[in-house]
Design an enzyme around this catalytic site. Structure first.
Site, PDB file in Angstrom:
ATOM      1  N   GLY A 261       0.842  -1.201   0.000  1.00  0.00           N
ATOM      2  CA  GLY A 261       0.000   0.000   0.000  1.00  0.00           C
ATOM      3  C   GLY A 261       0.869   1.239   0.000  1.00  0.00           C
ATOM      4  O   GLY A 261       2.001   1.216   0.496  1.00  0.00           O
TER       5      GLY A 261
ATOM      6  N   GLN B 258       3.387   9.861   0.687  1.00  0.00           N
ATOM      7  CA  GLN B 258       4.665   9.145   0.816  1.00  0.00           C
ATOM      8  C   GLN B 258       5.607   9.408  -0.356  1.00  0.00           C
ATOM      9  O   GLN B 258       6.797   9.106  -0.279  1.00  0.00           O
ATOM     10  CB  GLN B 258       4.426   7.634   0.982  1.00  0.00           C
ATOM     11  CG  GLN B 258       3.768   7.294   2.317  1.00  0.00           C
ATOM     12  CD  GLN B 258       3.533   5.808   2.454  1.00  0.00           C
ATOM     13  OE1 GLN B 258       2.527   5.295   1.992  1.00  0.00           O
ATOM     14  NE2 GLN B 258       4.468   5.099   3.068  1.00  0.00           N
TER      15      GLN B 258
ATOM     16  N   CYS C 209       5.789  -0.203   7.167  1.00  0.00           N
ATOM     17  CA  CYS C 209       5.493   0.983   6.367  1.00  0.00           C
ATOM     18  C   CYS C 209       6.719   1.334   5.533  1.00  0.00           C
ATOM     19  O   CYS C 209       7.833   1.340   6.057  1.00  0.00           O
ATOM     20  CB  CYS C 209       5.150   2.151   7.303  1.00  0.00           C
ATOM     21  SG  CYS C 209       4.762   3.676   6.433  1.00  0.00           S
ATOM     22  N   LEU C 210       6.501   1.635   4.256  1.00  0.00           N
ATOM     23  CA  LEU C 210       7.631   1.958   3.377  1.00  0.00           C
ATOM     24  C   LEU C 210       8.344   3.233   3.821  1.00  0.00           C
ATOM     25  O   LEU C 210       9.501   3.445   3.473  1.00  0.00           O
ATOM     26  CB  LEU C 210       7.166   2.089   1.922  1.00  0.00           C
ATOM     27  CG  LEU C 210       6.683   0.778   1.280  1.00  0.00           C
ATOM     28  CD1 LEU C 210       6.116   1.040  -0.118  1.00  0.00           C
ATOM     29  CD2 LEU C 210       7.813  -0.238   1.208  1.00  0.00           C
TER      30      LEU C 210
ATOM     31  N   HIS D 267      -4.497   1.885   7.662  1.00  0.00           N
ATOM     32  CA  HIS D 267      -3.099   2.348   7.738  1.00  0.00           C
ATOM     33  C   HIS D 267      -2.862   3.471   6.723  1.00  0.00           C
ATOM     34  O   HIS D 267      -2.308   4.517   7.057  1.00  0.00           O
ATOM     35  CB  HIS D 267      -2.173   1.150   7.462  1.00  0.00           C
ATOM     36  CG  HIS D 267      -0.712   1.487   7.360  1.00  0.00           C
ATOM     37  ND1 HIS D 267       0.240   0.941   8.186  1.00  0.00           N
ATOM     38  CD2 HIS D 267      -0.021   2.305   6.519  1.00  0.00           C
ATOM     39  CE1 HIS D 267       1.434   1.421   7.869  1.00  0.00           C
ATOM     40  NE2 HIS D 267       1.307   2.245   6.849  1.00  0.00           N
ATOM     41  N   GLU D 268      -3.347   3.250   5.492  1.00  0.00           N
ATOM     42  CA  GLU D 268      -3.118   4.250   4.435  1.00  0.00           C
ATOM     43  C   GLU D 268      -3.938   5.517   4.679  1.00  0.00           C
ATOM     44  O   GLU D 268      -3.481   6.626   4.417  1.00  0.00           O
ATOM     45  CB  GLU D 268      -3.445   3.663   3.057  1.00  0.00           C
ATOM     46  CG  GLU D 268      -2.619   2.448   2.656  1.00  0.00           C
ATOM     47  CD  GLU D 268      -1.120   2.655   2.769  1.00  0.00           C
ATOM     48  OE1 GLU D 268      -0.643   3.798   2.619  1.00  0.00           O
ATOM     49  OE2 GLU D 268      -0.402   1.677   3.035  1.00  0.00           O
TER      50      GLU D 268
ATOM     51  N   HIS E  42      -2.270   7.849   6.913  1.00  0.00           N
ATOM     52  CA  HIS E  42      -1.269   8.681   6.220  1.00  0.00           C
ATOM     53  C   HIS E  42      -1.889   9.987   5.706  1.00  0.00           C
ATOM     54  O   HIS E  42      -1.266  11.038   5.746  1.00  0.00           O
ATOM     55  CB  HIS E  42      -0.672   7.936   5.020  1.00  0.00           C
ATOM     56  CG  HIS E  42       0.469   7.025   5.360  1.00  0.00           C
ATOM     57  ND1 HIS E  42       1.644   7.455   5.929  1.00  0.00           N
ATOM     58  CD2 HIS E  42       0.618   5.689   5.190  1.00  0.00           C
ATOM     59  CE1 HIS E  42       2.465   6.423   6.100  1.00  0.00           C
ATOM     60  NE2 HIS E  42       1.866   5.341   5.662  1.00  0.00           N
TER      61      HIS E  42
HETATM   62 ZN    ZN Z   1       2.642   3.430   5.712  1.00  0.00          ZN
END
Ligand code: ZN
Length: 187
Positions: free
Chosen positions: A50, A55, A109-110, A151-152, A155
């Site tokens: 995701g 990001q 998380c990236l 989660h997204e 963000h």
């Molecule tokens: Zn993340």
């Protein structure tokens, strides 16, 4: 195909952007579709499941996701992960309802490379969003899908999964991320 740089929390300028609240987009036009294409390229390259627009530094309420759950394709077809790809696109997503029942999952998380920890969230959510074609979709998510969309969506509100953890764990995550960044620089 345009892989973008992913913002990470070890970089103070990146972190300041990741903490901001993203703005809704006017609608799904070619610019938004190009953004989503770039986000998917970036996510597959990372790789991750995701990614929120913030990001890659775009403060827009846009998310992409791929849980590798394409209907009708067996998960045992190990040799071809691409065959299982099932890209999902979310523009201006909203959570309409959350279950009282909770679910715990070890998240990553990236933007926080190589740190994983358990987060408890509602097990099911009802969501509404615009898809790649700009159609309004309303559906219920559960399991990994529910984890990932929550989660997204965090963000989009400037919230990271480590913000759900204790201060001690947040500090541990930040230290780990700095160490990973140093190692990548040295490599
Ligand atoms: Zn993340």
């Amino acid at each position: 195909m345009a892989v973008q740089r992913i913002l990470t929390i070890d970089n103070a300028a990146d972190l300041a952007i990741l903490k901001q609240v993203s703005k809704p987009v006017e609608g799904v036009d070619d610019a938004v579709r190009t953004l989503m294409d770039d986000m998917l390229d970036t996510m597959y390259d990372a790789p991750g499941i995701g990614l929120a627009a913030v990001q890659i530094g775009e403060l827009k309420r846009v998310i992409v996701m791929d849980l590798g759950d394409k209907p009708g394709v067996e998960e045992t077809e190990e040799e071809d992960a691409e065959a299982r790809r099932n890209p999902r696109h979310f523009v201006n997503p909203e959570i309409l309802w959350s279950s009282d029942e909770m679910f715990t999952y070890e998240e990553g998380c990236l933007s926080i490379p190589e740190y994983f920890d358990k987060v408890e969230r509602p097990a099911r959510v009802r969501i509404r969003y615009l898809n790649y074609q700009g159609e309004t979709i309303e559906e219920e998510a559960e399991g990994l899908y529910a984890v990932c969309i929550q989660h997204e969506m965090d963000h989009l509100n400037g919230v990271l999964f480590i913000d759900h953890l204790s201060r001690l764990k947040r500090e541990r995550a930040a230290a780990k991320c700095k160490k990973v960044a140093r190692e990548r620089m040295a490599a």
